[in-house]
Every structure is written in C-alpha cells, then in structure tokens.
Design a protein around this motif. Structure first.
Motif, PDB file in Angstrom:
ATOM      1  N   ARG A  45       0.848  -1.219   0.000  1.00 12.99           N
ATOM      2  CA  ARG A  45       0.000   0.000   0.000  1.00 12.99           C
ATOM      3  C   ARG A  45       0.873   1.256   0.000  1.00 12.99           C
ATOM      4  O   ARG A  45       0.486   2.279  -0.575  1.00 12.99           O
ATOM      5  CB  ARG A  45      -0.942  -0.013   1.208  1.00 12.99           C
ATOM      6  N   ASP A  50      -1.320   4.351  -1.222  1.00 15.80           N
ATOM      7  CA  ASP A  50      -2.575   4.239  -0.472  1.00 15.80           C
ATOM      8  C   ASP A  50      -2.295   4.619   0.979  1.00 15.80           C
ATOM      9  O   ASP A  50      -3.195   5.044   1.700  1.00 15.80           O
ATOM     10  CB  ASP A  50      -3.101   2.812  -0.573  1.00 15.80           C
ATOM     11  N   GLN A  88     -11.802  -6.053  -5.884  1.00 15.30           N
ATOM     12  CA  GLN A  88     -13.174  -5.584  -6.065  1.00 15.30           C
ATOM     13  C   GLN A  88     -13.385  -5.119  -7.504  1.00 15.30           C
ATOM     14  O   GLN A  88     -12.476  -4.551  -8.116  1.00 15.30           O
ATOM     15  CB  GLN A  88     -13.462  -4.417  -5.121  1.00 15.30           C
ATOM     16  N   PHE A  89     -14.574  -5.373  -7.976  1.00 12.04           N
ATOM     17  CA  PHE A  89     -14.967  -4.889  -9.301  1.00 12.04           C
ATOM     18  C   PHE A  89     -16.212  -4.030  -9.151  1.00 12.04           C
ATOM     19  O   PHE A  89     -16.813  -3.986  -8.076  1.00 12.04           O
ATOM     20  CB  PHE A  89     -15.275  -6.076 -10.228  1.00 12.04           C
ATOM     21  N   LEU A  90     -16.582  -3.390 -10.229  1.00  9.01           N
ATOM     22  CA  LEU A  90     -17.875  -2.706 -10.234  1.00  9.01           C
ATOM     23  C   LEU A  90     -18.883  -3.753 -10.706  1.00  9.01           C
ATOM     24  O   LEU A  90     -18.923  -4.114 -11.889  1.00  9.01           O
ATOM     25  CB  LEU A  90     -17.858  -1.493 -11.171  1.00  9.01           C
ATOM     26  N   HIS A  92     -21.904  -3.878 -11.291  1.00  8.59           N
ATOM     27  CA  HIS A  92     -22.993  -3.596 -12.237  1.00  8.59           C
ATOM     28  C   HIS A  92     -22.487  -3.549 -13.684  1.00  8.59           C
ATOM     29  O   HIS A  92     -23.284  -3.403 -14.603  1.00  8.59           O
ATOM     30  CB  HIS A  92     -23.674  -2.268 -11.885  1.00  8.59           C
ATOM     31  N   LEU A  93     -21.164  -3.659 -13.848  1.00  7.13           N
ATOM     32  CA  LEU A  93     -20.606  -3.615 -15.208  1.00  7.13           C
ATOM     33  C   LEU A  93     -20.115  -5.002 -15.612  1.00  7.13           C
ATOM     34  O   LEU A  93     -19.556  -5.731 -14.786  1.00  7.13           O
ATOM     35  CB  LEU A  93     -19.433  -2.633 -15.270  1.00  7.13           C
ATOM     36  N   PRO A  94     -20.274  -5.372 -16.892  1.00  4.04           N
ATOM     37  CA  PRO A  94     -19.760  -6.664 -17.353  1.00  4.04           C
ATOM     38  C   PRO A  94     -18.230  -6.719 -17.208  1.00  4.04           C
ATOM     39  O   PRO A  94     -17.577  -5.688 -17.097  1.00  4.04           O
ATOM     40  CB  PRO A  94     -20.152  -6.707 -18.833  1.00  4.04           C
ATOM     41  N   GLU A  97     -16.158  -4.501 -19.494  1.00 11.89           N
ATOM     42  CA  GLU A  97     -16.151  -3.070 -19.121  1.00 11.89           C
ATOM     43  C   GLU A  97     -15.320  -2.833 -17.871  1.00 11.89           C
ATOM     44  O   GLU A  97     -14.681  -1.796 -17.730  1.00 11.89           O
ATOM     45  CB  GLU A  97     -17.582  -2.561 -18.903  1.00 11.89           C
ATOM     46  N   LEU A 101     -11.987  -0.417 -17.450  1.00  9.29           N
ATOM     47  CA  LEU A 101     -12.235   0.705 -16.538  1.00  9.29           C
ATOM     48  C   LEU A 101     -11.040   1.655 -16.384  1.00  9.29           C
ATOM     49  O   LEU A 101     -11.220   2.883 -16.408  1.00  9.29           O
ATOM     50  CB  LEU A 101     -12.653   0.148 -15.173  1.00  9.29           C
ATOM     51  N   PRO A 102      -9.816   1.143 -16.233  1.00  8.35           N
ATOM     52  CA  PRO A 102      -8.686   2.072 -16.117  1.00  8.35           C
ATOM     53  C   PRO A 102      -8.562   2.989 -17.335  1.00  8.35           C
ATOM     54  O   PRO A 102      -8.194   4.159 -17.210  1.00  8.35           O
ATOM     55  CB  PRO A 102      -7.474   1.145 -16.000  1.00  8.35           C
TER      56      PRO A 102
ATOM     57  N   ARG B  26     -21.364   5.465 -16.625  1.00 13.10           N
ATOM     58  CA  ARG B  26     -21.786   4.135 -16.150  1.00 13.10           C
ATOM     59  C   ARG B  26     -20.963   3.648 -14.961  1.00 13.10           C
ATOM     60  O   ARG B  26     -21.284   2.620 -14.378  1.00 13.10           O
ATOM     61  CB  ARG B  26     -21.679   3.128 -17.298  1.00 13.10           C
ATOM     62  N   PRO B  30     -26.561   2.133 -11.150  1.00 14.81           N
ATOM     63  CA  PRO B  30     -27.914   2.688 -11.133  1.00 14.81           C
ATOM     64  C   PRO B  30     -28.485   2.626  -9.723  1.00 14.81           C
ATOM     65  O   PRO B  30     -28.174   1.705  -8.967  1.00 14.81           O
ATOM     66  CB  PRO B  30     -28.691   1.778 -12.084  1.00 14.81           C
ATOM     67  N   GLN B 212     -17.517   1.771  -1.858  1.00 14.82           N
ATOM     68  CA  GLN B 212     -16.625   0.751  -2.397  1.00 14.82           C
ATOM     69  C   GLN B 212     -16.276   1.043  -3.854  1.00 14.82           C
ATOM     70  O   GLN B 212     -15.138   0.875  -4.288  1.00 14.82           O
ATOM     71  CB  GLN B 212     -17.293  -0.632  -2.258  1.00 14.82           C
ATOM     72  N   VAL B 213     -17.284   1.492  -4.596  1.00 15.76           N
ATOM     73  CA  VAL B 213     -17.052   1.842  -6.007  1.00 15.76           C
ATOM     74  C   VAL B 213     -16.009   2.962  -6.086  1.00 15.76           C
ATOM     75  O   VAL B 213     -15.073   2.909  -6.899  1.00 15.76           O
ATOM     76  CB  VAL B 213     -18.374   2.293  -6.674  1.00 15.76           C
ATOM     77  N   VAL B 216     -12.579   1.623  -5.391  1.00 13.05           N
ATOM     78  CA  VAL B 216     -12.048   0.883  -6.549  1.00 13.05           C
ATOM     79  C   VAL B 216     -11.559   1.863  -7.616  1.00 13.05           C
ATOM     80  O   VAL B 216     -10.466   1.717  -8.169  1.00 13.05           O
ATOM     81  CB  VAL B 216     -13.131  -0.054  -7.143  1.00 13.05           C
ATOM     82  N   ILE B 220      -7.663   2.427  -9.196  1.00 11.38           N
ATOM     83  CA  ILE B 220      -7.228   2.192 -10.577  1.00 11.38           C
ATOM     84  C   ILE B 220      -6.844   3.502 -11.264  1.00 11.38           C
ATOM     85  O   ILE B 220      -6.684   3.544 -12.480  1.00 11.38           O
ATOM     86  CB  ILE B 220      -8.299   1.449 -11.409  1.00 11.38           C
ATOM     87  N   ARG B 307      -8.624   8.305   0.119  1.00 13.45           N
ATOM     88  CA  ARG B 307      -7.295   8.565  -0.421  1.00 13.45           C
ATOM     89  C   ARG B 307      -7.149   7.945  -1.803  1.00 13.45           C
ATOM     90  O   ARG B 307      -7.577   6.871  -2.051  1.00 13.45           O
ATOM     91  CB  ARG B 307      -6.221   8.005   0.506  1.00 13.45           C
TER      92      ARG B 307
END
Lengths: 223, 307
Positions: A45, A50, A88-90, A92-94, A97, A101-102, B26, B30, B212-213, B216, B220, B307
C-alpha cells in the motif's frame, strides 16, 4: 522505480514497519514474503501511495510520494497495476467493461481488439459479458490481473493473488505474471506461500524480500 | 484538492444535460428508487415554484395597478340636504374645474351611482329614494395636483364636499400586495434552498452507498474530477428532468385557472401574462444549477475522505 530509504510506518502510534530500505529494480521479478501480519500488505500500500510513510524518504518514479497531489496520486496509480487477494470490481458492469475501466477513467479510447486479446490472454473470452459476481475465484483473479495491466503499467503489484486459489489455478496465474515480467514489466508479488515462490523461481529469476520484525531482509538460499 | 474541483466547471453541467450516457457515466451504479425519488422531489419543488412565481408576479402587477390607480384619480363626495344637492354639486364642479393639476371633473350619473351600490343593495333598490351623495370623479393630470390644498378649498368654497383620494383604503392594499410579492420571492428562495438540501442529501446518500465503487475507482487511477463528474451529471440531469416535468404541470395548472377578466378578482389574476409565460421555463435551468452545485459540494466533501 520505487525507492525507500529508512522508511517507517505505523498505525495509531504503533510502528509496524521501520528502517525499510528498498529499491525495486526495473524489469525484475520480486517476491515479498513473511508471516501473516508482518506488514506485506502495508508495504504494498505504501508502494501505490494508499498509505504514506511516517518516517524516511520514499520516491515513486522519481517523485517524492509525500509531495504528490491527489491528481498526482491518481497518475501514479495509472503506472502501477494492483491485484488484491479479494479484488473488487464494479459489479454492475460486465467483465469486459471492468477490464477497460482504467482506460475509461483515464479518458482513453478502448481498443476493442486489444481488449479481446487481453480477455483471451487471461482465458476470459467467454465471460466478457458476464457480471463479476458470476466469476469463480480464479477467474476473478485473472480478470483483476487483466485490469491491472490494461494501461500497460511499469510496475505490477500483487497482494496474495493466489490466496484463495487452488494450486493449479495459482500456477496459471503465476504463469501470466511471469509472462508479464518476461515482457519487461517489474513485478512484486506478496505471498507467504514458499512453494509458490520455489516453483516460480524455477522458471524466472526472482529476488525474494522478507519482512520480519518490522524490517526488510533479502532472503535467498534458505527458501 | 482545490485544483481538482476548479476544473469542475459549468461545461460539465451543459455536457451532463446534452450528452448521452457514455462509459464514464456508467461507473456509478444505477440507484433505482433513489433516482425516482429525486425526480419526484425535483418535480414537486418545481411545481410549487411555478405557483410561487405566479404569486410574486400577480401581486407585483396588483400592487402596481393599485398604486397607479391611487395616483390616477380622486373622488369627491357631495352631501347636501334634499333639494340643495344639485347646487352643491355645481359649486363643487366649479371649484374642481379650476384646480391646478386636475383633469376634467365628471359627475357620476344616477345609474352609475346605482351600479356602485348594487353589490350592497341589489339591482332593484330605488336609489333615488335614498339620501345618496353626489359623486364626482376627478382625474389627476399633473404633478402639481395638491390634494390637501383642494381639501381646504372645498371646505371653504363648497361645504359638504369631501375629497377622497383613496389613500385610506388603497395604501394598505398596496402594502399588502407588496408584502405578498416579497412572500412569493421568499417562497421561491426557500424552494430553491429546500431543493438544494434534498439533492445534497440524495447525492450524499448515493456517494456513501457507493463508497466501495469510489475506492475501486481511486485505486485504478481515477481522479476526483472523474468520479465527481459522474455523480454531478447524474444528479444535474435528474434535477433538470424532474423540474421540467413539474414546471410543465404547474404551467398547465396555472393555464387552467379561470381567466382574470371573468371576475377581475385577485385570485383569478394569479397567472402569467405575455412574455411572463417564459419565466417559469427558467425553473428547470435553476434546478439543474442547484443540482450541479449541491452535488459538486457533496462530492467534494465525500471524496476528500478517500485517499
């Protein structure tokens, strides 16, 4: 790439890491090992800002991490791909996607062909349109690795990436990391799994760092 | 930190309203019911804002009309014993004709006087049988008209003639109308403040629910502006769309009120006239701006902690 000089870090006044001096050499494969709770995750981290060191000097790509603005930290993270044990992922996105994301947050166009190649490289072509919660542990880790490398970062950090995987799946993931290293990327993998380190060292030259008693040591033949 | 958000300018507001949802939008999941509640609240606030605006405009017009009428004419009431009233009225007319700053005086004919009394006594009341004073309407034509001087002259030259410059009963009405206008404007400001509070709460709830979103995205390499803009666009759009629907409903409601000519009363005058119908269309624009700045503020606070 990443340089630490006498770096220390503590939570709430208790020093967890002290006098850490480390240089991550470009193009090298590094392992970071040590018992649970020794500070492996904390060290990683620190590498992607972080956390900030409480003492000592630390630079990332030549810049003092303490002097970085919030945008500067975001830019640093685009040069470092990170894979966590519980990435972790989002949701709601496939998957496709999520992998892109980056690029999306960096405001870059997504090259669909390159994205398909990346999905194929990690063996997730069939899951491109699936949502992350439907992936298995191994698939999630490979998706995390694909997301970590899509911006072609200079450094890849993996924190116990095989912690939730069986041996075969672990080796499959390590193969991908070895491929990345052979293509010139610097890799740092934190793990307490010595068998994994031995198997990887049989295929690639790797430097092993060990954290013990809050300090960093260079491990070698004793593994 | 400040640098991150200086870039979050009005262009984002405009783009948020006109651009299709791209991949950048997106990144925020939602929110289902929250979105509908925000739309509904923005619509309800806009609906109320239309009426507050109509109230402010109508009372403004009313105050202006009463003020101008107050200054536009005076009435002289001539009371005299039966048989002497015509002579007293003529003497009064003589005085009024030579009053500086006054126009041509007009003696109201009996049928017009009867019309004025009809609301109280009914149309069939034999007004001739009543000791009704003669009424003279005197238009005020110039700034040199001196009501107090005229009053003294009448007292001396036409006893029984009383000047009524309407001040006594119209001035409180003008004051009341002006206060109603202020209340209408205060209501508009309160509605805007309530909308801002509501959107801030909704945005904060959305940001908290997506902690959390956000984490993330930060990991990234997402900058604060990228994350904040996704939320700002979403809430700006909701505020604008909800407010547009509420405004149109409010305007339809105003349009369906009885015409002001039908009775001429205050309530029937509540509405917009001419170009005034374009004013409510500013409400969705203001709502979008309120949504933009409220969400921007909430995002600024929330992202500072990650952060």
């Amino acid at each position: 790439m990443i340089e630490m000089r006498d770096v220390g870090f503590g939570y709430g006044g208790t020093e967890l890491l002290s006098n850490m001096t480390l240089t991550l050499q470009s193009g090298m494969f590094h392992f970071l090992t040590g018992p649970s709770g020794s500070g492996k995750t904390t060290l990683l981290r620190l590498c992607y800002a972080d956390l900030l060191p409480t003492t000592g000097q630390m630079t990332a790509f030549g810049e003092d991490v303490r002097q970085l603005s919030r945008d500067g930290i975001a830019d640093l993270r685009r040069r470092i791909g990170v894979v966590h044990q519980d990435t972790q992922f989002l949701d709601h996105l496939p998957v496709a996607e999520n992998l892109a994301l980056p690029l999306t947050v960096a405001g870059q166009e997504v090259d669909m062909e390159a994205l398909r190649d990346l999905l194929g490289w990690v063996g997730l072509t069939q899951h491109a349109r699936a949502l992350p919660p439907s992936l298995s542990g191994g698939e999630r880790q490979r998706a995390a690795l694909a997301r970590a490398v899509i911006l072609s970062p200079d450094l890849i950090l993996a924190d116990e990436p095989t912690g939730n995987l069986d041996w075969d799946m672990s080796m499959r993931l390590m193969q991908l990391l070895i491929e990345l290293n052979k293509s010139g990327k610097t890799v740092l993998v934190a793990t307490h799994d010595l068998n994994l380190i031995r198997s990887t060292k049989a295929q690639v030259s790797a430097r092993v760092l060990r954290i013990a008693n809050g300090t960093l040591q260079l491990a070698g033949a004793d593994l | 930190m400040g640098t991150d958000f200086r870039a979050l300018n009005l262009r984002a507001l405009w783009q948020g309203l006109i651009r299709d949802s791209g991949p950048g939008d997106r990144i925020v999941p939602p929110t289902g019911v929250t979105a509908q509640l925000t739309l509904f609240s923005a619509g309800a606030m806009a609906f109320l804002a239309v009426f507050a605006l109509a109230l402010a405009l109508a009372t403004g017009r009313l105050a202006e009309r009463w003020s101008s009428e107050l200054a536009g004419s005076v009435t002289v009431r001539v009371s005299a014993p039966m048989g002497e009233q015509d002579a007293a009225a003529r003497a009064t007319m003589q005085v009024l004709s030579t009053t500086p700053g006054a126009g041509q005086p007009r003696l109201l004919p009996p049928d017009e006087v009867a019309g004025l009394l009809a609301p109280w006594f009914g149309p069939d009341m034999p007004v001739d049988a009543l000791p009704v004073p003669a009424l003279i309407e005197l238009p005020v034509a110039g700034d040199d008209f001196d009501a107090q001087g005229l009053r003294l002259r009448l007292e001396a030259e036409a006893p029984g003639a009383v000047l009524d410059d309407h001040t006594q009963w119209r001035r409180p009405l003008v004051t009341a109308a002006n206060r109603l206008r202020v209340l209408g404007i205060v209501s508009l400001l309160l509605i805007a403040a309530a909308s801002a509070s509501m959107i801030t709460l909704a945005a904060k709830a959305a940001l908290a629910a997506n902690g959390q979103v956000i984490r993330v995205l930060r990991l990234i390499g997402a900058r604060d502006i990228t994350i904040a803009t996704a939320f700002v666009r979403r809430f700006t759009k909701r505020a604008a769309i909800g407010a547009m629907a509420g405004t149109l409903c409010g305007m339809a409601g105003i349009a369906m009120l009885p015409g002001m000519d039908a009775a001429g009363g205050f309530l029937t005058g509540l509405g917009f006239q001419g170009w005034g119908w374009l004013l409510p269309l500013l409400i969705p624009v203001v709502a979008a701006a309120v949504g933009f700045f409220a969400t921007r503020w909430a995002a600024l606070k929330m992202l500072g902690a990650v952060r």
